[in-house]
Every structure is written in structure tokens, then in C-alpha cells.
Design an enzyme around this catalytic site. Structure first.
Site, mmCIF file in Angstrom:
data_model
loop_
_atom_site.group_PDB
_atom_site.id
_atom_site.type_symbol
_atom_site.label_atom_id
_atom_site.label_comp_id
_atom_site.label_asym_id
_atom_site.label_seq_id
_atom_site.Cartn_x
_atom_site.Cartn_y
_atom_site.Cartn_z
ATOM 1 N N SER A 188 0.820 -1.226 0.000
ATOM 2 C CA SER A 188 0.000 0.000 0.000
ATOM 3 C C SER A 188 0.849 1.269 0.000
ATOM 4 O O SER A 188 2.003 1.259 0.392
ATOM 5 C CB SER A 188 -0.945 -0.014 1.203
ATOM 6 O OG SER A 188 -0.206 -0.016 2.398
ATOM 7 N N GLY A 266 0.291 2.491 -5.588
ATOM 8 C CA GLY A 266 1.496 3.294 -5.378
ATOM 9 C C GLY A 266 1.959 3.846 -6.704
ATOM 10 O O GLY A 266 1.141 4.048 -7.614
ATOM 11 N N THR A 268 3.694 4.279 -10.424
ATOM 12 C CA THR A 268 3.761 3.504 -11.663
ATOM 13 C C THR A 268 5.089 2.758 -11.741
ATOM 14 O O THR A 268 5.144 1.583 -12.117
ATOM 15 C CB THR A 268 3.620 4.477 -12.851
ATOM 16 O OG1 THR A 268 2.344 5.127 -12.723
ATOM 17 C CG2 THR A 268 3.685 3.778 -14.192
ATOM 18 N N GLU A 294 -3.098 0.039 -8.923
ATOM 19 C CA GLU A 294 -3.611 1.390 -9.185
ATOM 20 C C GLU A 294 -2.459 2.329 -8.910
ATOM 21 O O GLU A 294 -1.898 2.324 -7.810
ATOM 22 C CB GLU A 294 -4.810 1.694 -8.277
ATOM 23 C CG GLU A 294 -5.997 0.753 -8.505
ATOM 24 C CD GLU A 294 -6.513 0.725 -9.940
ATOM 25 O OE1 GLU A 294 -6.360 1.740 -10.658
ATOM 26 O OE2 GLU A 294 -7.036 -0.315 -10.373
ATOM 27 N N CYS A 328 -3.708 10.671 -5.618
ATOM 28 C CA CYS A 328 -3.433 10.229 -6.981
ATOM 29 C C CYS A 328 -4.354 10.956 -7.944
ATOM 30 O O CYS A 328 -4.054 11.105 -9.119
ATOM 31 C CB CYS A 328 -3.636 8.728 -7.081
ATOM 32 S SG CYS A 328 -5.167 8.226 -6.313
HETATM 33 P P1 NAD Z 1 5.531 4.260 -3.841
HETATM 34 O O1 NAD Z 1 5.406 3.569 -5.138
HETATM 35 O O2 NAD Z 1 6.784 4.974 -3.523
HETATM 36 O O3 NAD Z 1 5.284 3.216 -2.670
HETATM 37 C C1 NAD Z 1 4.130 2.386 -2.656
HETATM 38 C C2 NAD Z 1 4.456 1.139 -1.881
HETATM 39 O O4 NAD Z 1 5.392 0.378 -2.630
HETATM 40 C C3 NAD Z 1 5.103 1.399 -0.536
HETATM 41 O O5 NAD Z 1 4.615 0.463 0.389
HETATM 42 C C4 NAD Z 1 6.564 1.183 -0.837
HETATM 43 O O6 NAD Z 1 7.327 0.836 0.297
HETATM 44 C C5 NAD Z 1 6.448 0.022 -1.789
HETATM 45 N N1 NAD Z 1 7.630 -0.297 -2.576
HETATM 46 C C6 NAD Z 1 8.625 0.473 -3.027
HETATM 47 N N2 NAD Z 1 9.522 -0.283 -3.702
HETATM 48 C C7 NAD Z 1 9.050 -1.554 -3.684
HETATM 49 C C8 NAD Z 1 9.487 -2.801 -4.185
HETATM 50 N N3 NAD Z 1 10.609 -2.929 -4.882
HETATM 51 N N4 NAD Z 1 8.723 -3.895 -3.942
HETATM 52 C C9 NAD Z 1 7.575 -3.801 -3.262
HETATM 53 N N5 NAD Z 1 7.132 -2.661 -2.755
HETATM 54 C C10 NAD Z 1 7.837 -1.550 -2.971
HETATM 55 O O7 NAD Z 1 4.276 5.255 -3.730
HETATM 56 P P2 NAD Z 1 3.875 6.234 -2.536
HETATM 57 O O8 NAD Z 1 4.827 7.388 -2.527
HETATM 58 O O9 NAD Z 1 3.644 5.502 -1.270
HETATM 59 O O10 NAD Z 1 2.452 6.703 -3.025
HETATM 60 C C11 NAD Z 1 2.299 7.685 -3.995
HETATM 61 C C12 NAD Z 1 2.001 7.098 -5.345
HETATM 62 O O11 NAD Z 1 0.865 6.259 -5.258
HETATM 63 C C13 NAD Z 1 1.664 8.147 -6.378
HETATM 64 O O12 NAD Z 1 2.260 7.810 -7.600
HETATM 65 C C14 NAD Z 1 0.139 8.055 -6.470
HETATM 66 O O13 NAD Z 1 -0.383 8.518 -7.682
HETATM 67 C C15 NAD Z 1 -0.078 6.604 -6.257
HETATM 68 N N6 NAD Z 1 -1.436 6.320 -5.787
HETATM 69 C C16 NAD Z 1 -2.337 5.829 -6.689
HETATM 70 C C17 NAD Z 1 -3.644 5.588 -6.300
HETATM 71 C C18 NAD Z 1 -4.648 5.046 -7.274
HETATM 72 O O14 NAD Z 1 -5.704 4.596 -6.851
HETATM 73 N N7 NAD Z 1 -4.377 5.071 -8.568
HETATM 74 C C19 NAD Z 1 -4.028 5.819 -4.984
HETATM 75 C C20 NAD Z 1 -3.074 6.294 -4.092
HETATM 76 C C21 NAD Z 1 -1.779 6.537 -4.507
#
Ligand code: NAD
Length: 551
Positions: A188, A266, A268, A294, A328
Site C-alpha cells: 500500500s 502506489g 507507476t 492502481e 493520486c
Molecule cells: P511508492 O510507489 O513509492 O510506494 C508504494 C508502496 O510500494 C510502498 O509500500 C513502498 O514501500 C512500496 N515499494 C517500493 N519499492 C518496492 C518494491 N521494490 N517492492 C515492493 N514494494 C515496494 O508510492 P507512494 O509514494 O507511497 O504513493 C504515492 C504514489 O501512489 C503516487 O504515484 C500516487 O499517484 C499513487 N497512488 C495511486 C492511487 C490510485 O488509486 N491510482 C491511490 C493512491 C496513490
């Protein structure tokens, strides 16, 4: 004792949003909880097989609006811990998959009631403290949206289970909605407590067991939700919460042959990385993992000359700056006819520059801090880039201050370049870039809006002219998975506007709807024949005039 009966999940309604007006009891009690959580350093364990577990070391979690303030210490797990989480999920799978649906749904319904009642202040306060949300932003996310996810998912899953094939009188055909064969990996983001609550529980509702990796910044609230779910009756091992290096966790989890699905929200970039790794490992999995992600957005507001300027201005401010633009779905690019822009920009700038920002514990604030140093630096660099560029002009904000917390003033930038970098890239902060387009170029600007960014999450059109609305709706059909007409592009509500986008924004599986739940089942079709055939021959074979011998 028999448990027969077609139990129906009660029809849900959306949780009412509390106003927290001055002088009210809810405001007092959430404040007390916030003060209580601020005064202690909470310990945040991992939870594996229902047992709270320490890692090899510990790290501190800071509050974004007071970055010297440690709010919690979380565990840094090792590969051994992560493997233990996979093993615990697999061990719990059989029992949980065999638990009748109404029992699993009852856990979520009870969790929703606990969150609506005794846990509400705690979860809201932890979200305010850990993610720098105002009480309103915490309430609509951590309380209301998560309550809605749990109640509506139970209801939608019930509907899904009732979709059954026809039977022709010779047999009874049935669809059994089996959980996936293996475990699900839920990952998440930091920006929504409700997403953190939904990603592991939606697959669990369908009978799956889960290894859950919350965003590090949210570990305080994630571990509190884990306690809430236990209180609601979630059995040990159904959701196993791990913390530590994301890369190390993924290395263990994605290598396991029993990986049956990923439920991700998270960026893209991270989702594409997970997808690539799954692709590379494809030969070792027992089943094709379901990949649900997403991801990012570069959400637009497309304005027609017939738009109502006042509602447009409010939508731009709320859409771009609530929760510091870290949604997002946040409006981050706007296309406004030059004449309308000239008429409105001073008023918009004045209102933006007045927005109160600071510690969410001060309820007068509309905005808090961005999540961490990396997010802060990204905004500082984007603002500096715009200030340097001859093709851009700062209209409002542009001020940053990291002395106490990661504060970025809401910023509006105007550009004369339709391909300006800030119109294309997701910044995930309080920066709105406006491209004033030449009056009369509405249709060309629709094309421009469609092709400018790789994302397609949310978007809005503002117009009072019906023909223009229809035109925008058609021309931007693939530019957004959630399309708003005369409204801001944020604030989707579970059950009302199922959420998700296409292109680089994700697999568009619409969280909080039946479409998402479908991904967590592997249906088995059962045909039970009443009177099985007793001879293999068919009547067409019995023609006595046919020549003998076949071929
Ligand atoms: P992020 O991608 O940095 O992190 C998301 C999750 O991925 C975190 O738990 C992080 O620790 C984990 N992560 C990072 N590297 C990983 C790996 N190699 N393996 C597994 N997990 C890994 O994103 P963030 O900064 O937490 O959130 C912001 C992003 O999320 C923005 O791009 C936003 O647009 C997106 N977002 C999208 C939606 C949607 O519904 N489309 C909703 C909320 C947030």
C-alpha cells in the site's frame, strides 16, 4: 449444528462524515487522542501468524509536520521474517478458505462497526499525526472510506457469489468462487489509510490469505488497524504484516511459487518493477499471479469558455491542494481559455495565498506538510525549475520551509508551453500548472490534453454548454478512468464512483467494487448430472441404409 440459509449481507449506506465543528464532543475527543498519541513513542511490531514479532533492528517514524518528533518505532524485518510471513499465510489458507463466506464477511462488518465507533478517534488521530492530514482529510479517508470499503465489499462479494450459471434440467450447474491457489501480496501507499485497510482485506474477504507490506510512513496506523481487525475476529495468519526494506520483502515474496496475486497501489514505477519481476519468474509459479495495480496520475481540469468561474476556482483549490496535492486524483494541470484565465487568475492567486497551512493539530489549517524529505525536495526542484524557465510564471505560492516540517505553500504556475515538463510529470505535491489556451482552440486543446501525459486516472471538464460537455466526454474517453463533469477530480466515494484508471495509471480494477473482488477468486464450474448416460452410442449412428464398414 447446521448453518444452512441464504444469508444476505445487509445493504450498506455510506458512512456519514463528521463535521468536527468547534465546541462539539467529537472534536474534543479526537483532539485528546491526538495529544495522547503525540506524547508517546508507539512501538510498531510486525504481525506474523497472529504473533507480534520484532525484526533485526528498529527505526523511528517522524511526523511530517514536525520532522524532529519521533512518533513511533517500527521493526526492520529480515528475509527470515518475510519467509515466515509467506509460510504463515500458506498455513492459514486452508482453514480460511474453508470458512463460510458469511463468517468472513462478518469479520469485515464487525471491523467497520469498530472503526465507526470505538476506534474512530484513534485511527483518525494516527492518520493526522503520521500522514499530516487535517481532521477532515483524515475523517473522509481513515474513517469513512475504510468503513465504506469494508461494508460495500462484503455486499458486493455477496452479489458476486449469487451470479450462477443456468441449468437445463439434466444437470445442476454451479459456480464455486474459490480463493486463488496460493497467497496474495498486498502493498500500500502512504497517502490513504483506507487503501492500506482495503488492499489486504479485499482478497481476504474472498478467502485468500495475505502478506501485507504497508508504506513505511503509515506503519503506525497500519499496525493499529491490524489490532482492530484482530478484535473484529480475523484469525491468525490471514493477514501477515511485515516491515523493512521493500526490495528485500519483494525479493522473498515474489520468488515464492505460491504467489497467486499482487494487490498494489502506489507509483507507476514500482508497479512496473513488480510486474517485470513476476514476468521474469513466471516459470516458477504454480498459477498465473493476478496483478492488480492502481498507480500514478496527472489529473486534468479541462475548461470550456462557458464554465462557471466560481465553481471552477473552488474545484481548482480543493482539487489541487487538499491533502497537499498528495492524492493520486489531485488536479495538477488545467487548461483554461486565455480570456477566462486573465479574468480569474488574480482572484485565484489571492485565495490560494491565503490558505492556512501548518500542524493539523491546529484545526484552522486547510493543509499540512508533505510526507517526507524526498517529497519536499521534489516540490522544491519543480518550483525552482519553473522559476528558471522563460516559459513559466509563478502565479501563487512557490514558498517552501523545512525548518520544522516539510511545508510547501500551495503553488500555481502558468506556462505558455503546452509540453512544459510540469504538465506531464506526476509531482505528487501542491503544485497546479495552468496552460492558458488561445480562445477558440477548444477542440485542439482537447487533443492536447489527451496526449500530454502517459497517465489516465482522473480528469474533469468544466462547461455549461451541453455540446461542449458531450464533446469533451467523447474526445477524452480514454484519458481518465474517473471523469467528472463540473466537479473536482478528487473525492471518489466507495459505492458511488468506483475508482481506477487506465494507461500508465493502472489496471483499472476499480477498488471497492465487484470488479476488484472478481480478481481475487478463481471460479470453479461444477456440473452435477442427474441421470448420467449409460451407453456411448448416439441415435444418428443407427441408420440401417448406411453402407457398412466406415472408412
Ligand atoms: P511508492 O510507489 O513509492 O510506494 C508504494 C508502496 O510500494 C510502498 O509500500 C513502498 O514501500 C512500496 N515499494 C517500493 N519499492 C518496492 C518494491 N521494490 N517492492 C515492493 N514494494 C515496494 O508510492 P507512494 O509514494 O507511497 O504513493 C504515492 C504514489 O501512489 C503516487 O504515484 C500516487 O499517484 C499513487 N497512488 C495511486 C492511487 C490510485 O488509486 N491510482 C491511490 C493512491 C496513490
Amino acid at each position: 449444528m447446521s448453518e444452512d440459509g441464504h444469508y444476505r449481507v445487509p445493504t450498506p449506506t455510506n458512512e456519514a462524515i463528521r463535521g468536527y465543528e468547534p465546541g462539539t464532543a467529537p472534536r474534543r475527543s479526537v483532539r485528546e487522542k491526538l495529544a495522547e498519541l503525540s506524547d508517546v513513542t508507539s512501538q510498531v511490531p510486525m504481525t506474523i501468524g497472529g504473533v507480534q514479532r520484532k525484526g533485526a533492528s528498529r527505526r523511528s517514524l517522524k511526523s511530517p509536520h514536525r520532522h524532529e518528533h519521533t512518533i513511533a518505532e517500527y521493526e526492520v524485518g529480515t528475509k527470515k521474517d518475510f519467509q515466515a510471513a509467506v509460510d504463515a499465510a500458506l498455513k492459514a489458507r486452508q482453514g480460511w478458505a474453508a470458512t463460510p463466506f458469511h463468517e468472513r464477511a462478518a469479520v469485515l462488518l464487525r471491523a467497520a462497526a469498530l472503526l465507526a465507533g470505538p476506534w474512530r478517534d484513534t485511527i483518525n488521530a494516527a492518520t493526522m499525526l503520521g500522514q499530516s492530514k487535517t481532521i477532515h482529510q483524515a475523517e473522509i479517508d481513515a474513517a469513512c472510506e475504510l468503513i465504506d470499503f469494508w461494508r460495500f465489499n462484503a455486499h458486493f462479494a455477496d452479489q458476486l457469489l449469487s451470479i450462477q450459471p443456468l441449468s437445463d434440467g439434466t444437470a445442476w450447474n454451479r459456480t464455486e468462487y474459490r480463493p486463488l491457489e496460493g497467497f496474495v501480496y498486498a502493498v500500500s501507499p502512504f497517502n490513504f489509510t483506507s487503501i492500506g485497510g482495503n488492499l489486504p482485506t479485499a482478497p481476504a474477504l474472498m478467502g485468500n490469505t495475505v502478506v501485507y507490506k504497508p508504506a513505511t510512513q503509515t506503519l503506525l496506523v497500519a499496525s493499529l488497524l491490524q489490532r482492530l481487525l484482530e478484535e473484529a475476529g480475523l484469525p491468525p495468519g490471514v493477514i501477515n504484516l511485515v516491515s523493512g526494506s521493500a526490495a528485500e520483502i519483494s525479493e522473498v515474496v515474489l520468488a515464492d511459487p505460491n504467489l497467486a496475486g499482487i494487490h498494489f497501489t502506489g507509483s507507476t514505477e514500482v508497479f512496473q518493477d513488480l510486474w517485470r519481476t513476476v514476468g521474469n519468474n513466471l516459470g516458477r509459479y504454480r498459477t498465473y499471479p493476478r496483478l492488480v495495480g492502481e498507480t500514478g496520475g496527472k489529473d486534468f481540469v479541462m475548461v470550456h469558455p462557458s464554465a462557471d468561474p466560481e465553481s471552477l476556482q473552488t474545484a481548482l483549490i480543493r482539487g489541487a491542494f487538499e491533502y497537499q496535492g498528495q492524492k493520486c486524483s489531485a488536479a495538477s494541470r488545467a487548461y483554461i481559455p486565455e480570456s477566462l484565465w486573465d479574468a480569474m487568475k488574480d482572484g485565484l492567486a489571492a485565495e490560494v495565498d491565503e490558505i492556512p497551512m501548518g500542524d493539523p493539530a491546529d484545526f484552522r489549517n486547510f493543509m499540512g506538510a508533505v510526507i517526507d524529505k524526498a517529497a519536499y525536495t521534489r516540490q522544491v526542484e519543480a518550483i525552482a525549475y519553473a522559476k528558471r524557465s522563460p516559459k513559466a510564471r509563478l502565479v501563487a505560492g512557490g514558498v517552501t520551509d523545512d525548518s520544522v516540517g516539510w511545508f510547501v505553500r500551495p503553488t500555481v504556475i502558468e506556462t505558455s508551453d503546452p509540453a512544459f515538463r510540469l504538465l506531464e510529470e506526476e509531482l505528487f505535491g501542491p503544485i497546479l500548472t495552468v496552460y492558458p489556451y488561445p480562445d477558440g482552440k477548444w477542440e485542439e486543446t482537447l487533443d492536447l490534453c489527451d496526449r500530454t501525459s502517459p497517465y489516465a486516472l482522473t480528469g474533469a471538464v468544466f462547461a455549461t454548454d451541453r455540446a461542449a460537455i458531450a464533446q469533451a466526454s467523447r474526445r477524452l474517453v480514454n484519458a481518465a478512468g474517473n471523469f467528472y463533469i463540473n466537479d473536482k477530480p478528487t473525492g471518489a466515494v466507495v459505492g458511488l464512483q468506483p475508482f481506477g484508471g487506465g494507461r500508465a495509471s493502472g489496471t483499472n480494477d476499480k477498488a471497492g467494487s465487484v470488479l476488484n473482488l472478481v480478481r481475487w477468486t478463481s471460479p470453479r464450474t461444477i456440473k452435477e448430472t442427474y441421470a448420467p448416460a449409460r451407453a456411448y452410442r448416439y441415435p444418428f449412428m443407427d441408420d440401417p441404409k448406411e453402407r457398412e464398414g466406415g472408412f
